[in-house]
Scaffold this active site. Structure first.
Site, PDB file in Angstrom:
ATOM      1  N   GLU A 197      -0.134   6.536   6.233  1.00 34.22           N
ATOM      2  CA  GLU A 197       0.182   5.165   5.681  1.00 34.22           C
ATOM      3  C   GLU A 197       1.325   4.645   6.577  1.00 34.22           C
ATOM      4  OE1 GLU A 197      -0.248   1.289   4.730  1.00 34.22           O
ATOM      5  OE2 GLU A 197      -1.670   3.010   3.562  1.00 34.22           O
TER       6      GLU A 197
ATOM      7  N   ALA B 153       0.808  -1.218  -0.131  1.00 35.62           N
ATOM      8  CA  ALA B 153      -0.067  -0.135  -0.060  1.00 35.62           C
ATOM      9  C   ALA B 153       0.914   1.146  -0.020  1.00 35.62           C
ATOM     10  CB  ALA B 153      -1.084  -0.193   1.274  1.00 35.62           C
ATOM     11  N   PHE B 154       1.743   1.201   0.771  1.00 38.96           N
ATOM     12  CA  PHE B 154       2.847   2.468   0.766  1.00 38.96           C
ATOM     13  C   PHE B 154       3.634   2.682  -0.492  1.00 38.96           C
ATOM     14  CE2 PHE B 154       7.010   4.385   1.378  1.00 38.96           C
ATOM     15  CZ  PHE B 154       6.466   5.620   2.128  1.00 38.96           C
TER      16      PHE B 154
ATOM     17  N   ARG C 115      -2.283  24.633  -4.401  1.00 39.16           N
ATOM     18  CA  ARG C 115      -1.202  23.792  -4.629  1.00 39.16           C
ATOM     19  C   ARG C 115      -0.586  23.225  -3.227  1.00 39.16           C
ATOM     20  NH1 ARG C 115       1.003  28.058  -8.414  1.00 39.16           N
ATOM     21  NH2 ARG C 115      -0.050  27.638 -10.421  1.00 39.16           N
TER      22      ARG C 115
ATOM     23  N   SER D 146      -5.996   1.284   9.723  1.00 39.90           N
ATOM     24  CA  SER D 146      -6.730   1.111   8.245  1.00 39.90           C
ATOM     25  C   SER D 146      -7.789   2.336   7.955  1.00 39.90           C
ATOM     26  CB  SER D 146      -7.462  -0.324   7.924  1.00 39.90           C
ATOM     27  OG  SER D 146      -8.033  -0.240   6.686  1.00 39.90           O
TER      28      SER D 146
ATOM     29  N   ASP E 136      -7.630  -2.104  12.590  1.00 36.69           N
ATOM     30  CA  ASP E 136      -8.992  -1.806  11.906  1.00 36.69           C
ATOM     31  C   ASP E 136      -8.907  -0.347  11.981  1.00 36.69           C
ATOM     32  OD1 ASP E 136      -9.593  -4.130  11.070  1.00 36.69           O
ATOM     33  OD2 ASP E 136     -11.160  -4.153  12.773  1.00 36.69           O
TER      34      ASP E 136
END
Length: 125
Positions: free
Chosen positions: A72, A33-34, A58, A101, A98
């Site tokens: 993450e 995921a990272f 920006r 996540s 959890d």
């Protein structure tokens, strides 16, 4: 275990930087995921300079991407800590994973909302 508080001043800052790079390398190596979020950020961050029409836009576009990476990394640290404690299932371990996540999920939605609203203002409104 290495003493992370060795030295002071510039030496401490240098060591902190080295530990941070080690954490990023470990996440890149062990966390799919990272890697995915990093690659997406490598596309979105340069795109933010075209997509955003002001410095504030920006910063929001780039900042939302960086927040995903930060969350993450923290989620991966929680998961690694839980896994280090033991492999047996426990309600609190599951809850901690959890929640980590969920934090990543919310940060990803923040990216979608930020990019969507700025895009709406720029291209549609």
């Amino acid at each position: 275990m290495t003493n992370h508080n060795q030295g002071g001043g510039l030496r401490r800052i240098w060591n902190a930087g080295l530990y941070s790079l080690a954490g990023i390398r470990a996440s890149w190596k062990n966390e799919a995921a990272f890697r995915q979020e990093s690659l997406l950020s490598l596309i979105l961050i340069p795109a933010a300079f075209w997509y955003g029409s002001t410095a504030i836009e920006r910063v929001l576009l780039i900042g939302s991407c960086l927040i995903v990476l930060i969350v993450e990394l923290l989620n991966s640290a929680v998961e690694a800590t839980i896994d280090r404690i033991g492999e047996d299932r426990h309600d609190l371990s599951g809850r901690a994973k959890d929640m980590g996540s969920a934090a990543v999920f919310i940060s990803l939605w923040a990216v979608v909302m930020t990019w969507g609203l700025i895009g709406y203002e720029r291209f549609i409104a």
